[in-house]
Design an enzyme around this catalytic site. Structure first.
Site, PDB file in Angstrom:
ATOM      1  N   LYS A 169      34.900  41.424  79.027  1.00 29.62           N
ATOM      2  CA  LYS A 169      35.711  41.424  78.006  1.00 29.62           C
ATOM      3  C   LYS A 169      35.994  39.946  77.453  1.00 29.62           C
ATOM      4  O   LYS A 169      35.795  39.770  75.900  1.00 29.62           O
ATOM      5  CB  LYS A 169      37.048  41.908  78.131  1.00 29.62           C
ATOM      6  CG  LYS A 169      37.196  43.482  78.390  1.00 29.62           C
ATOM      7  CD  LYS A 169      38.241  44.156  78.569  1.00 29.62           C
ATOM      8  CE  LYS A 169      38.362  45.429  79.073  1.00 29.62           C
ATOM      9  NZ  LYS A 169      39.524  45.977  79.621  1.00 29.62           N
ATOM     10  N   GLN A 221      45.041  44.759  82.295  1.00 31.62           N
ATOM     11  CA  GLN A 221      43.959  45.324  82.850  1.00 31.62           C
ATOM     12  C   GLN A 221      44.717  46.590  83.962  1.00 31.62           C
ATOM     13  O   GLN A 221      45.483  45.969  84.594  1.00 31.62           O
ATOM     14  CB  GLN A 221      42.965  44.779  83.695  1.00 31.62           C
ATOM     15  CG  GLN A 221      41.669  45.247  84.085  1.00 31.62           C
ATOM     16  CD  GLN A 221      41.023  45.942  83.080  1.00 31.62           C
ATOM     17  OE1 GLN A 221      40.816  45.319  81.922  1.00 31.62           O
ATOM     18  NE2 GLN A 221      40.227  47.251  83.160  1.00 31.62           N
ATOM     19  N   ASP A 269      44.815  47.600  73.098  1.00 30.30           N
ATOM     20  CA  ASP A 269      44.519  48.929  73.907  1.00 30.30           C
ATOM     21  C   ASP A 269      44.786  49.925  73.614  1.00 30.30           C
ATOM     22  O   ASP A 269      44.238  51.122  73.874  1.00 30.30           O
ATOM     23  CB  ASP A 269      45.179  48.860  75.585  1.00 30.30           C
ATOM     24  CG  ASP A 269      43.982  47.964  76.468  1.00 30.30           C
ATOM     25  OD1 ASP A 269      42.790  48.276  76.398  1.00 30.30           O
ATOM     26  OD2 ASP A 269      44.299  47.523  77.436  1.00 30.30           O
TER      27      ASP A 269
HETATM   28  N1  GUN Z   1      41.267  50.258  82.967  1.00 30.50           N
HETATM   29  C1  GUN Z   1      40.238  51.223  82.499  1.00 30.50           C
HETATM   30  N2  GUN Z   1      40.123  51.218  81.485  1.00 30.50           N
HETATM   31  C2  GUN Z   1      40.780  50.253  80.714  1.00 30.50           C
HETATM   32  C3  GUN Z   1      41.011  49.753  79.342  1.00 30.50           C
HETATM   33  O1  GUN Z   1      40.552  50.351  78.407  1.00 30.50           O
HETATM   34  N3  GUN Z   1      42.238  49.033  79.088  1.00 30.50           N
HETATM   35  C4  GUN Z   1      42.734  48.475  80.279  1.00 30.50           C
HETATM   36  N4  GUN Z   1      43.642  47.701  79.851  1.00 30.50           N
HETATM   37  N5  GUN Z   1      42.538  48.776  81.455  1.00 30.50           N
HETATM   38  C5  GUN Z   1      41.683  49.635  81.673  1.00 30.50           C
END
Ligand code: GUN
Length: 287
Positions: A53, A97, A120
């Site tokens: 990311k 996350q 998100d």
């Molecule tokens: N863990 C797995 N997929 C995601 C996501 O799209 N965002 C976040 N914050 N955590 C995750």
């Protein structure tokens, strides 16, 4: 033989669109969008997603910072951190996350993110907007899937979309997106307690596997000519690989690709699309 939907290629298109928009903003004298990522604990998969990311943000001119904490951090410390980030005018998007260590209440943390910075699309207000079809942030993985279908000219209106998995991150928000006016699918959501799951899966024009079990979807569960979207990212042992494992999806790709009309690979399918939507959301947050 199914046509491959190339998530790397399609996500590169989206990233270059975001990059052009970021450049326009900066030319107008505005600050570049900025994303703060919070990573708690040592989960290797989370660490690699967060790294991806940050790299993708940098590539399109979005600033980012990853705040890393030991898994021993307390819930109240996380909430205090989020309160600071919510108030920080230089932070446009906040992403915590998941998963979090078990002593931290995930929903409490999500609720503490300002909806205006919720890139998100996990906050209840964001989810509510999605359900009633209001504009707002897009849920990254579901919106990535819809973009894959759209950019591959795969029709969705009136099609039966069967989603296997009811998670808050994929299954539930995807069901809402596929139902939206303009996308117009008929949606069925299956999960671990669905007794006749293979029978329902076989009715799908668009079959989405998001249950997190390697090779769960076998060829007998797929209608001839169906579009198959594989959201799974599962590590399975592979002693022939230097790192000792390889990544496979929730779909038995070998067999299913002989029956489907379109299929997404793992890796290089849905994963890169998810990151591209996150960048779109961060740009949106900065507006
Ligand atoms: N863990 C797995 N997929 C995601 C996501 O799209 N965002 C976040 N914050 N955590 C995750």
């Amino acid at each position: 033989m199914a046509q491959l939907i190339d998530g790397k290629l399609l996500s590169a298109q989206i990233r270059s669109e975001v990059k052009a928009d970021v450049e326009k903003r900066v030319q107008l004298g505005k600050r570049a969008p900025f994303l703060t990522v919070v990573l708690i604990g040592e989960d290797p998969a989370s660490a690699s997603y967060v790294k991806a990311k940050a790299a993708a943000s940098a590539e399109v001119g979005i600033g980012s910072d990853t705040l890393r904490f030991e898994s021993s951090i307390s819930e109240s410390e996380v909430l205090a951190l989020l309160a600071r980030l919510n108030e920080d005018p230089n932070v446009d998007g906040i992403l915590v996350q998941l998963p979090l260590p078990s002593h931290i209440d995930e929903q409490k943390v999500i609720n503490a993110i300002a909806p205006t910075k919720d890139v998100d699309c996990f906050h209840p207000e964001s989810v509510g907007n999605l359900v009633i079809g209001m504009d707002g942030f897009q849920p990254a993985t579901p919106a990535g899937i819809v973009e894959m279908l759209r950019r591959s000219n795969i029709p969705t209106a009136g099609k039966h979309c069967v989603i296997i998995g009811r998670s808050n991150i994929v299954g539930k928000p995807l069901a809402n997106l596929m139902l939206k006016k303009g996308i117009d699918s008929t949606v069925t959501v299956c999960h671990s307690r669905t007794p006749n799951l293979p029978e329902i899966a076989r009715q799908a024009d668009i079959l989405v596997a998001a249950i997190g079990r390697a090779h769960f979807v076998t060829a007998d569960m797929v209608k001839e000519g169906a579009v198959v979207i594989d959201v799974g990212i599962n590590r399975i042992d592979d002693p022939t690989k230097e790192r000792g494992y390889r990544l496979v999806g929730d779909v038995d790709f070998e067999a299913v690709s002989k029956k489907a009309s379109f299929i997404t690979p793992v890796p290089g399918g849905v994963g890169p699309m998810t990151i591209a939507v996150l960048l779109q959301n961060t740009l949106k947050a900065s507006r």
